[in-house]
Design a protein around this motif. Structure first.
Motif, PDB file in Angstrom:
ATOM      1  N   LYS A   1       4.124 100.920  -4.694  1.00 12.94           N
ATOM      2  CA  LYS A   1       3.452 101.146  -5.959  1.00 12.94           C
ATOM      3  C   LYS A   1       3.529  99.890  -6.813  1.00 12.94           C
ATOM      4  CE  LYS A   1       4.394 106.098  -6.094  1.00 12.94           C
ATOM      5  NZ  LYS A   1       4.993 107.206  -6.858  1.00 12.94           N
ATOM      6  N   SER A   2       2.530  99.695  -7.614  1.00  7.54           N
ATOM      7  CA  SER A   2       2.501  98.533  -8.498  1.00  7.54           C
ATOM      8  C   SER A   2       1.833  98.923  -9.803  1.00  7.54           C
ATOM      9  CB  SER A   2       1.756  97.365  -7.843  1.00  7.54           C
ATOM     10  OG  SER A   2       0.418  97.725  -7.573  1.00  7.54           O
ATOM     11  N   GLY A   3       2.110  98.142 -10.826  1.00 14.05           N
ATOM     12  CA  GLY A   3       1.536  98.429 -12.125  1.00 14.05           C
ATOM     13  C   GLY A   3       0.121  97.911 -12.227  1.00 14.05           C
ATOM     14  N   GLY A   4      -0.435  97.973 -13.420  1.00 16.50           N
ATOM     15  CA  GLY A   4      -1.788  97.490 -13.635  1.00 16.50           C
ATOM     16  C   GLY A   4      -2.751  98.624 -13.926  1.00 16.50           C
ATOM     17  N   THR A   5      -4.014  98.280 -13.965  1.00 17.10           N
ATOM     18  CA  THR A   5      -5.057  99.258 -14.274  1.00 17.10           C
ATOM     19  C   THR A   5      -6.057  99.336 -13.131  1.00 17.10           C
ATOM     20  OG1 THR A   5      -6.394  97.579 -15.390  1.00 17.10           O
ATOM     21  CG2 THR A   5      -4.837  98.830 -16.749  1.00 17.10           C
ATOM     22  N   GLY A   6      -6.816 100.386 -13.115  1.00 17.95           N
ATOM     23  CA  GLY A   6      -7.843 100.564 -12.093  1.00 17.95           C
ATOM     24  C   GLY A   6      -9.006 101.351 -12.652  1.00 17.95           C
ATOM     25  N   GLN A   7     -10.062 101.424 -11.888  1.00 15.53           N
ATOM     26  CA  GLN A   7     -11.260 102.139 -12.297  1.00 15.53           C
ATOM     27  C   GLN A   7     -11.704 103.079 -11.185  1.00 15.53           C
ATOM     28  OE1 GLN A   7     -14.338  99.407 -13.380  1.00 15.53           O
ATOM     29  NE2 GLN A   7     -13.066  98.269 -14.832  1.00 15.53           N
TER      30      GLN A   7
ATOM     31  N   SER B   1      -8.411  96.796  -8.867  1.00 20.98           N
ATOM     32  CA  SER B   1      -7.982  95.493  -9.363  1.00 20.98           C
ATOM     33  C   SER B   1      -9.035  94.911 -10.279  1.00 20.98           C
ATOM     34  CB  SER B   1      -7.735  94.537  -8.183  1.00 20.98           C
ATOM     35  OG  SER B   1      -7.468  93.227  -8.646  1.00 20.98           O
ATOM     36  N   THR B   2      -8.590  94.127 -11.232  1.00 24.11           N
ATOM     37  CA  THR B   2      -9.522  93.436 -12.126  1.00 24.11           C
ATOM     38  C   THR B   2      -9.921  92.078 -11.568  1.00 24.11           C
ATOM     39  OG1 THR B   2      -7.652  92.541 -13.375  1.00 24.11           O
ATOM     40  CG2 THR B   2      -8.638  94.603 -14.180  1.00 24.11           C
ATOM     41  N   ASP B   3      -9.390  91.725 -10.418  1.00 21.34           N
ATOM     42  CA  ASP B   3      -9.712  90.453  -9.776  1.00 21.34           C
ATOM     43  C   ASP B   3     -11.159  90.513  -9.286  1.00 21.34           C
ATOM     44  OD1 ASP B   3      -9.916  88.151  -8.364  1.00 21.34           O
ATOM     45  OD2 ASP B   3      -8.137  88.479  -7.113  1.00 21.34           O
ATOM     46  N   THR B   4     -11.996  89.612  -9.778  1.00 20.46           N
ATOM     47  CA  THR B   4     -13.418  89.634  -9.417  1.00 20.46           C
ATOM     48  C   THR B   4     -13.668  89.219  -7.974  1.00 20.46           C
ATOM     49  OG1 THR B   4     -13.663  87.386 -10.287  1.00 20.46           O
ATOM     50  CG2 THR B   4     -14.144  89.217 -11.789  1.00 20.46           C
ATOM     51  N   THR B   5     -12.670  88.647  -7.313  1.00 21.22           N
ATOM     52  CA  THR B   5     -12.861  88.264  -5.909  1.00 21.22           C
ATOM     53  C   THR B   5     -12.589  89.431  -4.973  1.00 21.22           C
ATOM     54  OG1 THR B   5     -10.558  87.502  -5.684  1.00 21.22           O
ATOM     55  CG2 THR B   5     -12.190  85.901  -6.467  1.00 21.22           C
ATOM     56  N   TYR B   6     -12.078  90.523  -5.509  1.00 20.98           N
ATOM     57  CA  TYR B   6     -11.759  91.685  -4.685  1.00 20.98           C
ATOM     58  C   TYR B   6     -12.983  92.595  -4.583  1.00 20.98           C
ATOM     59  CZ  TYR B   6      -9.607  96.077  -3.219  1.00 20.98           C
ATOM     60  OH  TYR B   6      -9.294  97.234  -2.551  1.00 20.98           O
TER      61      TYR B   6
END
Length: 220
Positions: free
Chosen positions: A1-7, A27-32
């Motif tokens: 598990k990891s923190g952060g946000t998702g959609q 992930s908010t990483d645009t390369t993903y």
């Protein structure tokens, strides 16, 4: 598990213009590259139309008001159909020459959705015998009106007045039908279930001047 946000996005569609799907972007990483899932279902021994019905659901926010006893309803949300059955004397259908036949319907104004748009009323020709009593099945087994040269009508839901539909070819065909096939006609709206417009007419429970009628001119 990891923190952060998702959609988690649910993409809907209108009028069958696209296929609904679910997109998950953790992930908010645009390369993903987000994960897109297209819905699918499979029911053992089910037909394709049943599988599609379980695959795509419609959500109805507010539907049209159900008709009272004096009203015939075509279209709306959920969509209604109208079925008319005629008691035609054999002296006319079997022993006369029909030279003119018309179904007369008196339209009443509708105030539900797209009231100013022009919509189509499509005739259906019931083909099942009297052994079929379920109305949904009777309408499912009906043929398109074009096979009896019955044309469609173009009406505006907010209008009112007498509407006349030519059914000469249909009325002439009744003499050749088996006696257990009802002399009838049904109606559905164009883009049924895909647009909310409705058309309302007076039923046989209304006053005599407003009821549906079959008007026939014949030569004995």
């Amino acid at each position: 598990k990891s923190g952060g946000t998702g959609q988690l996005r649910l993409i809907s569609f209108a009028l069958g213009a696209a296929v609904p799907f679910v997109r998950f972007d953790p992930s908010t990483d645009t390369t993903y590259a987000p994960i897109t899932i297209n819905p699918s279902t499979s029911i053992e021994l089910a037909t394709s139309d049943v599988n599609v019905a379980y695959l795509v659901y419609g959500l109805l926010d507010q539907g049209s008001a159900p008709p009272d006893a004096s009203t015939l309803l075509i279209g709306g949300f959920p969509a209604y159909r109208t079925y008319l059955r005629f008691d035609l004397p054999k002296a006319i259908s079997d022993s006369s020459t029909i030279v003119r036949a018309e179904v007369l319907l008196t339209q009443r104004p509708s105030s539900f959705a797209n009231v100013s748009d022009t919509v189509s009323v499509l005739p259906l020709i019931p083909t099942s015998t009297e052994t079929v009593s379920d109305m949904r099945r009777i309408l499912d087994l009906s043929a398109d009106g074009i096979f009896a040269a019955v044309d469609s009508l173009r009406l505006v839901p907010s209008d009112s007045g007498l509407r006349v539909l030519n059914v000469l070819t249909l009325a002439r065909s009744w003499s050749s039908l088996p006696t257990d096939v009802p002399r009838a006609i049904a109606f559905r709206i164009g883009l049924e279930g895909g647009q909310p417009a409705e058309l309302r007419f007076f039923s046989s429970e209304a006053s005599a001047a407003l009821r549906p009628r079959l008007r026939i001119t014949y030569l004995p």
